[in-house]
Structures are given as C-alpha cells and as structure tokens.
Design an enzyme around this catalytic site. Structure first.
Site, PDB file in Angstrom:
ATOM      1  CE  LYS A 192       4.707 -21.240 -16.347  1.00 28.04           C
ATOM      2  NZ  LYS A 192       4.184 -21.018 -17.620  1.00 28.04           N
ATOM      3  CE  LYS A 246      -1.453 -17.898 -16.420  1.00 33.15           C
ATOM      4  NZ  LYS A 246      -0.225 -18.310 -16.994  1.00 33.15           N
ATOM      5  CE  LYS A 269      -1.140 -22.669 -24.016  1.00 35.91           C
ATOM      6  NZ  LYS A 269       0.017 -21.963 -23.415  1.00 35.91           N
TER       7      LYS A 269
HETATM    8  N1  AQP Z   1      -5.355 -17.655 -16.872  1.00 35.01           N
HETATM    9  C1  AQP Z   1      -5.069 -16.630 -17.675  1.00 35.01           C
HETATM   10  N2  AQP Z   1      -5.726 -15.468 -17.542  1.00 35.01           N
HETATM   11  C2  AQP Z   1      -5.466 -14.412 -18.366  1.00 35.01           C
HETATM   12  N3  AQP Z   1      -4.548 -14.474 -19.348  1.00 35.01           N
HETATM   13  C3  AQP Z   1      -3.862 -15.633 -19.512  1.00 35.01           C
HETATM   14  N4  AQP Z   1      -2.919 -16.004 -20.363  1.00 35.01           N
HETATM   15  C4  AQP Z   1      -2.565 -17.285 -20.144  1.00 35.01           C
HETATM   16  N5  AQP Z   1      -3.277 -17.773 -19.113  1.00 35.01           N
HETATM   17  C5  AQP Z   1      -4.100 -16.773 -18.696  1.00 35.01           C
HETATM   18  C6  AQP Z   1      -2.367 -15.115 -21.383  1.00 35.01           C
HETATM   19  O1  AQP Z   1      -2.287 -15.823 -22.595  1.00 35.01           O
HETATM   20  C7  AQP Z   1      -1.125 -15.389 -23.306  1.00 35.01           C
HETATM   21  C8  AQP Z   1      -0.350 -16.584 -23.751  1.00 35.01           C
HETATM   22  O2  AQP Z   1       0.085 -17.305 -22.647  1.00 35.01           O
HETATM   23  P1  AQP Z   1       0.991 -18.593 -22.838  1.00 35.01           P
HETATM   24  O3  AQP Z   1       0.142 -19.738 -23.139  1.00 35.01           O
HETATM   25  O4  AQP Z   1       2.065 -18.337 -23.810  1.00 35.01           O
HETATM   26  O5  AQP Z   1       1.710 -18.686 -21.469  1.00 35.01           O
HETATM   27  P2  AQP Z   1       1.163 -18.866 -20.030  1.00 35.01           P
HETATM   28  O6  AQP Z   1       0.641 -17.573 -19.514  1.00 35.01           O
HETATM   29  O7  AQP Z   1       2.281 -19.498 -19.256  1.00 35.01           O
HETATM   30  O8  AQP Z   1      -0.052 -19.855 -20.236  1.00 35.01           O
HETATM   31  P3  AQP Z   1      -0.314 -21.203 -19.509  1.00 35.01           P
HETATM   32  O9  AQP Z   1      -1.625 -21.704 -19.974  1.00 35.01           O
HETATM   33  O10 AQP Z   1      -0.138 -21.060 -18.033  1.00 35.01           O
HETATM   34  O11 AQP Z   1       0.788 -22.131 -20.153  1.00 35.01           O
HETATM   35  P4  AQP Z   1       1.741 -23.174 -19.461  1.00 35.01           P
HETATM   36  O12 AQP Z   1       0.905 -24.004 -18.554  1.00 35.01           O
HETATM   37  O13 AQP Z   1       2.340 -23.953 -20.591  1.00 35.01           O
HETATM   38  O14 AQP Z   1       2.774 -22.360 -18.745  1.00 35.01           O
HETATM   39  C9  AQP Z   1      -0.352 -14.453 -22.386  1.00 35.01           C
HETATM   40  O15 AQP Z   1      -0.647 -13.108 -22.766  1.00 35.01           O
HETATM   41  C10 AQP Z   1      -0.922 -14.755 -21.027  1.00 35.01           C
HETATM   42  O16 AQP Z   1      -0.858 -13.647 -20.170  1.00 35.01           O
END
Ligand code: AQP
Length: 342
Positions: free
Chosen positions: A120, A203, A206
């Site tokens: 990140k 991955k 968001k």
């Molecule tokens: N691509 C994914 N596959 C499986 N699980 C996922 N999770 C997120 N993306 C995937 C799971 O969703 C939960 C919440 O995640 P989060 O939104 O708090 O954080 P993140 O994993 O950092 O999600 P993003 O979408 O990638 O957010 P940004 O872009 O803001 O950093 C967790 O249990 C995560 O494992």
C-alpha cells in the site's frame, strides 16, 4: 447495560470492512458470504472499520456515505444485526485506546515485515501515513478488545492475524497474565482471494482504477453481465481437471468465483465446465452472479434510502460493543499498572 448478551458458541469472531469505496465481489465472497455462514456458530462482531479507512486519504463526504453503505451491504448480505453486533469502529473509543497500548507492545521488526504496508505504501514510502504503518496494531486491538478467538479473513489478511497473535502472546508474557486468547484466522472456501477481472494476478480491490476490473455489489444486472463478458481470458477451452488450471490465472479466478457463488469446490465446477468455451461459461457465471447479487443490491438500495434505520442499527451495535469493551479495557489497564480513575 443495553441489548442482549451475545450467545456463547464456538468462540468470538471479530471482522471488519473498510468504508473506502463501493463493496465488491471480493468483499462479498472473501468476507460477507463467509460471515453469514458463520453467524449461527459464533458470537459475531462485524465492524465498519472507519479508523482503518483513514490510513489513506478519504474524502469526508464519501467516507460518511460509504460507512452507511458498508453497513447496508452487511445487512443486505444476510448478517443479522439483532443476533450479532454490527457497529462502526469510531463509535467505540476503546479501539483507539487499546491500539495505542499495542503500539507500545508491537516491535518495529514485526511491523517492518508486513507485506500489506509495503504494497500500500508503494515506492513512495516516506509519504505514507504513520497510521498505515501501525494499522496492524489497531487491527490487533479490534480483535483483542473483545477477546476475539477467530478472525474470518481473506488470504491477504492472514499475516495481520499472525501479528495479532504475537501481540497477544507478548502482552500476556510481559505482564504475567493469561488475558488474551491467541486468535485463529479462518480462511474458507475457494474464493479466498478474488482477483481483478482485467488481470488475474492482481487482487480485486476497491481502490482499483478500472471499473471493469471489479464487480460492485451495487452494480445493475446489465453492468454485471457486461463486466463478466469483457473479463480477460486466455484462448484455450476450460480444462478437465484443476491441474489444468496451472498458469491460467484468469480462468482460475472465474471458476473460483463460480464455485464460491454456488457453494461448491473448484473440482466440482471444473467437472461441470470442462471443455467449454469461455463464452458459454461466462454466460452461466453471469446468470449466477446476477441471481446472487440482484436481491442483495435491491436490499442495499432499500436500506440506503432510509439512513435513519441504518443509524439505529449501528447505534444499537455500538452500545452492545461498548458494554463488552469497557470491562475488558479496564482489565487490560489494571494489568499494565495504570492508576484507576476514582
Ligand atoms: N479480492 C478479495 N478477495 C477475497 N477477499 C477480499 N477482501 C477484500 N478484497 C478481497 C476481504 O474483504 C474484507 C474486507 O476488506 P477491506 O475492504 O477492509 O480491505 P481490503 O482487503 O484492503 O479491501 P480492498 O478492496 O483492497 O480495499 P482498499 O482498496 O481500500 O485497500 C477482508 O476480510 C478482506 O480479506
């Protein structure tokens, strides 16, 4: 005391989602769908983790909107907000208090190993917030503030749960107590890591800039069909065994999504789709995704049209979470040797 005491079951779960944008299929398969399945067996605390969200810049208006939307997405996916505790992290001040304490327990060497910080923060690490660096200590506080025993997470978060165990263990050792359990990560099903529809090695996220890479939980049926149709594939037919998916990241991803949405194993869906062209399989996958996400989407819209109802749900959750957090934080402060306020 407010609200009912959570039922005692296989243990206590804490899990959260950051309100950093629209919920996507990765959040649904990797988190929400599993939470729904686990809620009958565990005491569950589900949290909109807004303190984590601000470790990178968030537009205040958008943060406010996304906080309610994530809560709506949890309820619409089937989380029962009466039986479980569903709340917003910043509504329970003890999370931030315990995080500070854990900043003093976690070692720099441990934080330096966290791959999510490296991902990140990217190349411009000097400009990353200090909050992003100590994020895992806050996550440990989220879980241990309630003596959580199980943490359902996607594969990507496993390292942070391991750090939580290290912090719990060190605290217990340093202060000669058995205050914290060592929580276990629970990683379930074929959809532990859903990848971008444009690039099967990245991955689904968001913060992904291309909207075609992500299926959002707020997408219309047309948008879902269109995105699946455009999803990157390879020129081969679908394989007749899981071993045949070796080196085929996009095919693996689409089949894993199909398996997760139909509650089957990868082996089972490979047996069903073997020898198919992607166009045929994509049509089946699109029908499945629309059938699963359509009703959730409609319920999210209904809830978002009634923000007062969402706020009521979140207030009830925060009250229940505080009831649990206050005595546990007191126990922790006593162990550390803080003078009690009289
Ligand atoms: N691509 C994914 N596959 C499986 N699980 C996922 N999770 C997120 N993306 C995937 C799971 O969703 C939960 C919440 O995640 P989060 O939104 O708090 O954080 P993140 O994993 O950092 O999600 P993003 O979408 O990638 O957010 P940004 O872009 O803001 O950093 C967790 O249990 C995560 O494992």
């Amino acid at each position: 005391m407010s609200g009912s005491t959570p039922r005692s079951t296989k243990g206590r779960i804490f899990s959260g989602i950051k309100p950093t944008g629209d919920l996507h299929l990765g959040n649904y398969i990797g988190a929400l769908r599993n939470w729904v399945a686990m809620q009958k067996d565990y005491d569950c605390m589900f949290c909109v983790v807004d303190l984590h969200a601000i470790t990178v810049w968030q537009d205040p208006k958008e943060l406010l909107r996304a906080t309610r939307e994530v809560a709506a997405g949890m309820v619409a996916s089937g989380i029962d907000p009466v039986e479980n505790i569903l709340f917003v992290q910043s509504h329970v001040a003890q999370h931030a208090e315990l995080a500070w304490l854990f900043n003093c327990v976690a070692r720099l060497g441990w934080l330096n190993r966290m791959t999510q910080f490296k991902d990140k923060a990217g190349k411009d690490r000097e400009k990353a917030s200090a909050g992003l660096y100590v994020y895992p200590a806050l996550m440990a506080a989220d879980i241990l503030l309630y003596k959580g025993t199980h943490v359902p997470v996607g594969e990507d978060q496993k390292q942070h749960v391991e750090l939580t165990r290290d912090i719990a263990q060190k605290f217990n050792n340093d202060f000669g107590v058995t205050l914290f359990p060592l929580p276990e990560p629970v990683i379930q099903g074929p959809g532990t890591r859903i990848m971008s529809l444009r690039d099967g090695t990245r991955k689904m996220s968001k913060s992904e800039p291309s909207e075609f890479a992500c299926i959002y939980m707020t997408d219309t049926a047309e948008a879902i069909r269109d995105k699946i149709k455009r999803a990157t594939t390879d020129p081969n037919l679908l394989p007749d065994s899981v071993a045949g998916l070796e080196g085929r990241a996009e095919a693996t991803n689409l089949l894993s999504i199909y398996a997760a949405l139909t509650d089957r194993t990868l082996e089972e869906v490979v047996a069903e789709t073997k020898g198919q062209q992607f166009s045929q399989f994509k049509a089946t996958l699109a029908d499945t995704a629309v059938a699963v996400l359509g009703p959730i989407n409609a319920e999210m819209k209904r809830l978002m049209a009634d923000p007062a109802e969402i706020d009521r749900i979140l207030k009830r959750g925060a009250d229940k979470a505080c009831d649990l957090a206050v005595p546990i934080l007191k126990e922790i402060y006593d162990a550390v040797g803080f003078l009690p306020r009289t």
